[in-house]
Design a protein around this motif. Structure first.
Motif, mmCIF file in Angstrom:
data_model
loop_
_atom_site.group_PDB
_atom_site.id
_atom_site.type_symbol
_atom_site.label_atom_id
_atom_site.label_comp_id
_atom_site.label_asym_id
_atom_site.label_seq_id
_atom_site.Cartn_x
_atom_site.Cartn_y
_atom_site.Cartn_z
ATOM 1 N N GLU A 247 0.755 -1.181 0.013
ATOM 2 C CA GLU A 247 -0.083 0.075 0.079
ATOM 3 C C GLU A 247 0.812 1.150 -0.177
ATOM 4 O O GLU A 247 1.901 1.230 0.492
ATOM 5 C CB GLU A 247 -1.053 0.062 1.355
ATOM 6 C CG GLU A 247 -1.874 -0.813 1.167
ATOM 7 C CD GLU A 247 -2.668 -0.830 2.551
ATOM 8 O OE1 GLU A 247 -3.860 -0.996 2.581
ATOM 9 O OE2 GLU A 247 -2.185 -0.767 3.688
ATOM 10 N N ASN A 248 0.531 2.345 -0.474
ATOM 11 C CA ASN A 248 1.402 3.436 -0.521
ATOM 12 C C ASN A 248 0.680 4.676 0.014
ATOM 13 O O ASN A 248 -0.331 5.184 -0.417
ATOM 14 C CB ASN A 248 1.553 3.821 -2.186
ATOM 15 C CG ASN A 248 2.525 5.021 -2.322
ATOM 16 O OD1 ASN A 248 3.340 5.417 -1.439
ATOM 17 N ND2 ASN A 248 2.815 4.916 -3.632
ATOM 18 N N PHE A 249 1.445 5.182 0.936
ATOM 19 C CA PHE A 249 0.916 6.385 1.792
ATOM 20 C C PHE A 249 1.911 7.436 1.463
ATOM 21 O O PHE A 249 3.146 7.493 1.535
ATOM 22 C CB PHE A 249 0.805 6.165 3.287
ATOM 23 C CG PHE A 249 -0.136 5.120 3.698
ATOM 24 C CD1 PHE A 249 -1.293 5.455 3.696
ATOM 25 C CD2 PHE A 249 0.459 4.056 3.884
ATOM 26 C CE1 PHE A 249 -2.157 4.471 4.195
ATOM 27 C CE2 PHE A 249 -0.274 2.970 4.452
ATOM 28 C CZ PHE A 249 -1.527 3.128 4.535
ATOM 29 N N VAL B 161 -3.129 8.409 -0.212
ATOM 30 C CA VAL B 161 -3.256 6.788 -0.057
ATOM 31 C C VAL B 161 -3.524 6.370 -1.376
ATOM 32 O O VAL B 161 -4.445 6.714 -2.034
ATOM 33 C CB VAL B 161 -4.351 6.305 0.990
ATOM 34 C CG1 VAL B 161 -4.105 4.886 1.311
ATOM 35 C CG2 VAL B 161 -4.309 7.281 2.241
ATOM 36 N N ASN B 162 -2.610 5.424 -1.947
ATOM 37 C CA ASN B 162 -2.904 4.535 -3.109
ATOM 38 C C ASN B 162 -2.867 3.101 -2.806
ATOM 39 O O ASN B 162 -2.241 2.735 -2.250
ATOM 40 C CB ASN B 162 -1.739 4.900 -4.047
ATOM 41 C CG ASN B 162 -1.669 6.497 -4.471
ATOM 42 O OD1 ASN B 162 -2.480 6.824 -4.689
ATOM 43 N ND2 ASN B 162 -0.216 6.789 -4.592
ATOM 44 N N ILE B 163 -3.893 2.572 -3.155
ATOM 45 C CA ILE B 163 -4.170 0.993 -2.998
ATOM 46 C C ILE B 163 -4.105 0.439 -4.679
ATOM 47 O O ILE B 163 -4.275 1.353 -5.620
ATOM 48 C CB ILE B 163 -5.266 0.759 -2.253
ATOM 49 C CG1 ILE B 163 -6.518 1.294 -2.761
ATOM 50 C CG2 ILE B 163 -5.135 1.212 -0.719
ATOM 51 C CD1 ILE B 163 -7.608 0.638 -2.138
ATOM 52 N N GLY B 164 -4.554 -0.728 -4.728
ATOM 53 C CA GLY B 164 -4.737 -1.339 -5.988
ATOM 54 C C GLY B 164 -3.440 -2.273 -6.340
ATOM 55 O O GLY B 164 -3.693 -2.566 -7.426
ATOM 56 N N TYR B 165 -2.424 -2.153 -5.630
ATOM 57 C CA TYR B 165 -1.498 -2.985 -5.850
ATOM 58 C C TYR B 165 -1.464 -4.583 -6.052
ATOM 59 O O TYR B 165 -1.181 -5.330 -6.663
ATOM 60 C CB TYR B 165 -0.083 -2.625 -4.978
ATOM 61 C CG TYR B 165 0.404 -1.345 -5.200
ATOM 62 C CD1 TYR B 165 1.328 -1.144 -6.107
ATOM 63 C CD2 TYR B 165 -0.200 -0.379 -4.179
ATOM 64 C CE1 TYR B 165 1.686 0.233 -6.213
ATOM 65 C CE2 TYR B 165 0.279 0.696 -4.191
ATOM 66 C CZ TYR B 165 1.226 1.293 -5.137
ATOM 67 O OH TYR B 165 1.568 2.568 -5.377
ATOM 68 N N ILE B 166 -2.587 -4.937 -5.147
ATOM 69 C CA ILE B 166 -2.817 -6.397 -5.151
ATOM 70 C C ILE B 166 -4.343 -6.788 -5.427
ATOM 71 O O ILE B 166 -4.771 -7.451 -5.018
ATOM 72 C CB ILE B 166 -2.402 -7.061 -3.715
ATOM 73 C CG1 ILE B 166 -2.941 -6.085 -2.597
ATOM 74 C CG2 ILE B 166 -1.069 -7.442 -3.848
ATOM 75 C CD1 ILE B 166 -2.926 -6.920 -1.489
ATOM 76 N N HIS B 167 -4.931 -5.912 -6.409
ATOM 77 C CA HIS B 167 -6.352 -5.894 -6.589
ATOM 78 C C HIS B 167 -6.286 -7.362 -7.456
ATOM 79 O O HIS B 167 -5.799 -7.642 -8.367
ATOM 80 C CB HIS B 167 -6.813 -4.981 -7.433
ATOM 81 C CG HIS B 167 -8.272 -4.914 -7.748
ATOM 82 N ND1 HIS B 167 -9.175 -4.853 -6.887
ATOM 83 C CD2 HIS B 167 -9.034 -4.995 -8.907
ATOM 84 C CE1 HIS B 167 -10.232 -4.955 -7.234
ATOM 85 N NE2 HIS B 167 -10.139 -4.836 -8.591
ATOM 86 N N LYS B 168 -7.115 -8.261 -6.901
ATOM 87 C CA LYS B 168 -7.137 -9.649 -7.300
ATOM 88 C C LYS B 168 -8.417 -9.896 -8.469
ATOM 89 O O LYS B 168 -8.382 -11.125 -8.782
ATOM 90 C CB LYS B 168 -7.249 -10.641 -5.928
ATOM 91 C CG LYS B 168 -5.894 -10.678 -5.376
ATOM 92 C CD LYS B 168 -6.028 -11.500 -4.249
ATOM 93 C CE LYS B 168 -6.500 -10.776 -3.029
ATOM 94 N NZ LYS B 168 -6.560 -11.254 -1.529
ATOM 95 N N ASN C 56 -12.247 2.124 6.634
ATOM 96 C CA ASN C 56 -11.478 2.641 7.667
ATOM 97 C C ASN C 56 -10.154 3.532 6.990
ATOM 98 O O ASN C 56 -9.820 4.539 7.909
ATOM 99 C CB ASN C 56 -10.872 1.412 8.676
ATOM 100 C CG ASN C 56 -11.935 1.086 9.510
ATOM 101 O OD1 ASN C 56 -13.132 1.688 9.745
ATOM 102 N ND2 ASN C 56 -11.754 -0.179 10.137
ATOM 103 N N ILE C 57 -9.726 3.016 5.988
ATOM 104 C CA ILE C 57 -8.588 3.531 5.775
ATOM 105 C C ILE C 57 -8.701 5.104 5.313
ATOM 106 O O ILE C 57 -7.830 5.982 5.742
ATOM 107 C CB ILE C 57 -7.782 2.901 4.629
ATOM 108 C CG1 ILE C 57 -7.124 1.423 4.758
ATOM 109 C CG2 ILE C 57 -6.394 3.628 3.788
ATOM 110 C CD1 ILE C 57 -6.688 0.581 4.192
ATOM 111 N N PRO C 58 -9.871 5.627 4.535
ATOM 112 C CA PRO C 58 -9.931 7.137 4.144
ATOM 113 C C PRO C 58 -9.744 7.790 5.424
ATOM 114 O O PRO C 58 -9.705 9.035 5.401
ATOM 115 C CB PRO C 58 -11.218 6.870 3.395
ATOM 116 C CG PRO C 58 -11.324 5.624 2.831
ATOM 117 C CD PRO C 58 -10.624 4.849 3.926
#
Lengths: 311, 172, 404
Positions: free
Chosen positions: C18-20, C34-41, C326-328
């Motif tokens: 995850e990238n903050f 916050v950037n997510i999506g690196y392990i979007h399955k 929760n993350i946002p």
């Protein structure tokens, strides 16, 4: 000419670089083993620190493009040289207290500031924002812990009436260890806190904090250069306790039972450091600086007042 | 508050038409026109203190259906508000100004279904892989995965059986 | 002077990518992205190509820790669509598995939290305490994680009544250790100085950002799906919802410790009250319709939305794991903090780590040895048998009776 060879031997072999670094790596094995036992783990084999160092020497040396070339490479060696010099001065005076020069404790305290400065220099020259942040924290922490420690050392100067390490040791050989006095006990406690911060152990490993800034100043170092830093830190783990033993606990001796007694003193301090390390979380930089400038400085002043009152 | 009472209150507070479908004692579905989305969000989230759980986007024949699930925790039921964005104009009002917690899910629906949320402060991609373009939306029914893989060279070129055969030969 | 500090995609703080991006002024954080999506399955899309029975196994793979969470939640959603009641015994079995999962998930987080603030002793100790409960999972279901127990309409396999005394024994051995941990957290001045008042999420922010689970309960928002939308056997049991008002990391820590104690309480009652009888309702056909399932995961409310069009493939499955909402809330809790505090605040909502833990030893005693997949499978079977043998030998069974 003969003297020069002797000095070089003292600097490079005993009690300088070679002896202290080997001993330091053994200390780092003790550190890892005791920590592991506290944490219900098995811990590494005896030669693990040597294997680690050997592995680092074999690895490729990567110098990041953003680094200021020479400073990045020189910084670890400056730290290493300063630590070796420290080890040889403290070692020679402990072996032969007659062998001294006026004001050598001041030189020692001054030299002890060089390893953190080398880390700071290396961190800033690596050009990584996290390293800069770590170096920044190291500066703040250094400003915090040096003040009470110098106060504690000055207390010793007044007690003995000398600013020479040889004379402090000789005084203790005649009158017994300085630790027998309550005021010196307080000063020793201050020095132990200083030791924890100086060695970069939890709760004061703020500049390296692996989970926050990923080892801070060391982040861009790899291979042999990182190995140099590791050796430097291992040597500091020997030199700093050795200095404390010298000024507070009667120094070390190399004759008969004295060797065992010296090693026991040493192990006691190291195990104390490890236990503090394993029973505390890392504090924040502002909390650490407040702690050192508040409570610890107060403690050092109390030691000084007690000493003047004659305790 | 039972679901019946909730519907009564909603009817008295809102000035727009809606269609109610009660699934069970714990679940109720409400269909509204997309113009009234913000109004109903204010009524349900701000005035009736429901919790916004999540929104789901579904591609159906008429267009893109987005379902907002609001949970009434004290009253033990879920109210789902469904609204439709037609194919030719896939746009909806963003609820972020009313519900800050809707930031990510609107980004996700935009990312995978291509529904634009008007007034979203930071409408950018969230989860979709980088090799998928801006105009390729995997959750649309007309998205052909096989064709996409062939176009981008992602289809496996070697069949999975081959390595197994090789190992068998070696062992002999 | 502003600079950007990246945390991730690969960072010791995060076991998952995850990238903050923290924008900092000196040590103070002024902005966070916050950037997510690196392990979007792509599990939601994949579920549209699987039958309902296969989807249960698919959703089990969403997370390595919450394997029971997602399966029960999906089953809840389909059962809501069907409007059926599952047999009593199945409800109790779901409760038992869910609470065991809650205990080990909370202990996992506590260990990691200790690690993040440099307290490695806490890290190692809690993970040591966590091991018996995972062994218990293996003893009951045959696997530490992803045990494949759930099925729409009940549970796939029964739990043997003769295995419950060993569970009770493990719990009574574990309880004093957890209590000790709770006291240690409340008494340790350094830990308190480090965690109290850090990363405060106010009640208003908690409601606005719609946070769930321990994150919300530590901020004084009284929600718990187990009570608010009862599923499984929770309505028949006596337990409390832990709500604290601090909103800081310390409260989140304490909520989790106390929830572990509650979970032990729930497990004891469930084992005592579990009825005999059927554990699976036969489901032949799934009509067109919609269903929403909710589940109180260790990290908060999990919600699944299922739409059926009458075929045996779901038309749409929407999964909302608790961390997604929760993350946002970091935007509210991290800005204005110091970097040292931000790392623990980021960790305090317990962003879900997918971890697969199967191996105990990668090396046998004689020296280095590499195992093939077949060997590993063999070792794993052996270990399960060993656990069964050690936990309850036939000779011990009379002794274990006192725990019943």
């Amino acid at each position: 000419m003969e003297n020069l060879v002797l000095y070089l031997l003292a600097f490079l072999v005993f009690p300088g670089f070679l002896f202290t670094s080997t001993f330091g790596l053994v200390v780092s094995w003790i550190d890892r083993k005791v920590s592991a036992r506290i944490q219900w783990r098995v811990g590494p084999p005896f030669f693990q620190p040597f294997y680690d160092l050997f592995k680092l020497w074999q690895k490729e040396l990567i110098i990041p493009r953003s680094a200021k070339g020479m400073a990045f490479i020189i910084a670890p060696f400056i730290g290493l040289a300063a630590t070796s010099l420290l080890a040889s001065i403290i070692g020679i005076i402990n072996l032969n207290p007659e062998y001294q020069f006026v004001g050598d404790v001041i030189v020692i305290v001054y030299l002890m500031m060089i390893p953190p400065l080398a880390i700071i220099w290396g961190g800033f020259s690596s050009g990584n924002p996290l390293a800069a942040l770590g170096a920044n924290r190291e500066i703040k922490l250094m400003m915090g812990y040096e003040l009470p420690f110098i106060l504690a050392v000055v207390t010793v100067f007044f007690k003995v009436g000398s600013i020479s390490l040889g004379e402090i040791i000789q005084y203790q050989q005649v009158h017994g260890a300085l630790l027998n006095h309550p005021s010196m006990l307080v000063a020793f406690a201050v020095s132990l806190l200083w030791l924890q911060a100086k060695l970069g152990e939890i709760p004061f490993d703020i500049s390296e904090a692996e989970c926050e800034i990923m080892e801070g100043p060391f982040i861009e170092y790899s291979g042999p250069l990182l190995g140099v830093y590791k050796v430097m830190m291992a040597m500091l783990h020997v030199v700093c306790p050795w200095f404390l033993i010298s000024i507070f606990w009667g120094g070390t001796s190399m004759q008969g039972w004295g060797i065992l007694w010296s090693v026991l003193k040493f192990v006691f301090i190291i195990v104390l450091v490890i236990i503090i390390k394993n029973t505390n979380p890392r504090v924040r930089i502002d909390q650490a600086v407040k702690f050192f400038w508040g409570w610890v400085t107060l403690l050092a002043l109390i030691a000084m007042v007690l000493m003047f009152l004659g305790y | 508050m039972k679901i019946q009472e909730f519907i009564e209150i909603l009817k008295s507070k809102s000035k727009f038409p809606f269609e109610v479908q009660q699934h069970s004692e714990k679940r109720v579905y409400i269909r509204i026109a997309r113009e009234n989305l913000k109004d109903i969000a204010i009524v349900i989230f701000k005035e009736m203190n429901a919790k916004f759980s999540i929104a789901s986007g579904v591609h159906i024949r008429e267009g893109f259906e987005v379902l907002y699930h609001f949970t009434f925790d004290k009253d033990k039921f879920i109210c789902t508000v469904r609204t439709l964005a037609p194919h030719d104009d896939p746009k909806l009002d963003s609820l972020v100004s009313i519900i800050p917690g809707a930031t990510w899910i609107e980004r996700e629906i935009y990312d995978i279904l291509g529904v634009q949320f008007l007034g979203h402060p930071n409408l950018k991609r969230l989860v979709k892989a980088e090799f998928l373009g801006e105009k390729e939306f995997p959750f649309r029914k007309d998205f052909n995965i096989k064709k996409f893989k062939e176009d981008h060279g992602l289809a496996p070129k070697i069949s999975f059986i081959q390595p197994v055969e090789q190992t068998v030969k070696k062992s002999k | 002077m502003r600079s950007i500090i990246p945390i991730g995609p690969f960072h010791p703080l995060q076991d998952e990518p995850e990238n903050f991006l923290l924008t900092v002024e000196g040590e103070t954080v002024v902005d966070i992205d916050v950037n997510i999506g690196y392990i979007h399955k792509g599990i939601e899309l994949l579920a549209q190509q699987k039958t309902y029975d296969q989807t249960v196994f698919l959703v089990e793979r969403i997370c390595g820790i919450c394997s029971i969470t997602h399966t029960v939640c999906f089953c809840n959603a389909v059962e809501d669509l069907l409007k059926v009641e599952i047999p009593e015994r199945a409800k109790y079995i779901r409760t038992i598995l869910g609470e065991i999962e809650r205990i080990h998930s909370h202990l996992l987080w506590m260990g990691l939290a200790g690690h993040f603030i440099g307290y490695n002793t806490v890290f190692m100790w809690t993970w040591k305490y966590r091991e018996p409960i995972l062994d218990m999972m293996e003893y009951l279901t045959g696997n530490r994680q992803s045990c494949g127990m759930l099925k729409v309409g009940g549970v796939r396999r029964n739990l043997e009544d003769s295995r419950f005394p060993a569970l009770l024994k493990t719990l009574s051995e574990m309880e004093p250790k957890i209590k000790m941990l709770a006291e240690a957290v409340q008494d340790d001045p350094v830990l308190k100085a480090r965690l109290e008042g850090v990363g405060v999420l106010t009640k208003k922010d908690a409601i606005d950002y719609c946070v769930v689970g321990p994150t919300a309960r530590a901020s004084g928002v009284d929600i718990d799906v187990r009570r608010d939308d009862p599923y499984a056997a929770y309505p028949y049991l006596d337990w409390n919802v832990i709500v604290l008002n601090g909103g800081d990391v310390y409260s989140k820590f304490l909520v989790r410790v106390l929830e572990v104690l509650e979970a032990i309480k729930i497990l004891r009652q469930a084992v005592k009250q579990i009825p005999k009888g059927d554990f699976l309702l036969e489901i032949k056909e799934i009509p067109p319709g919609e269903g929403i399932g909710r589940y109180e995961a260790p990290r908060g409310e999990d919600i699944h939305y299922v739409r059926s069009n009458g075929t045996n493939f779901p038309e749409r499955l929407k999964v909302r794991a608790p961390s997604f909402i929760n993350i946002p809330s970091f935007t509210a809790s991290c800005i204005g903090q110091q970097i040292a505090d931000v790392t623990i605040t980021l960790a305090a909502v317990d962003p879900c780590y997918s971890c697969t833990e199967r191996m105990i030893s990668a090396r046998d005693l004689s020296g280095n040895k590499k195992y093939s997949q077949k060997d590993l499978l063999e070792i794993s079977h052996q270990k399960t048998l060993e656990i069964s043998r050690n936990l309850a030998r036939p000779a011990d069974l009379p002794k274990l009776k006192k725990y019943l």
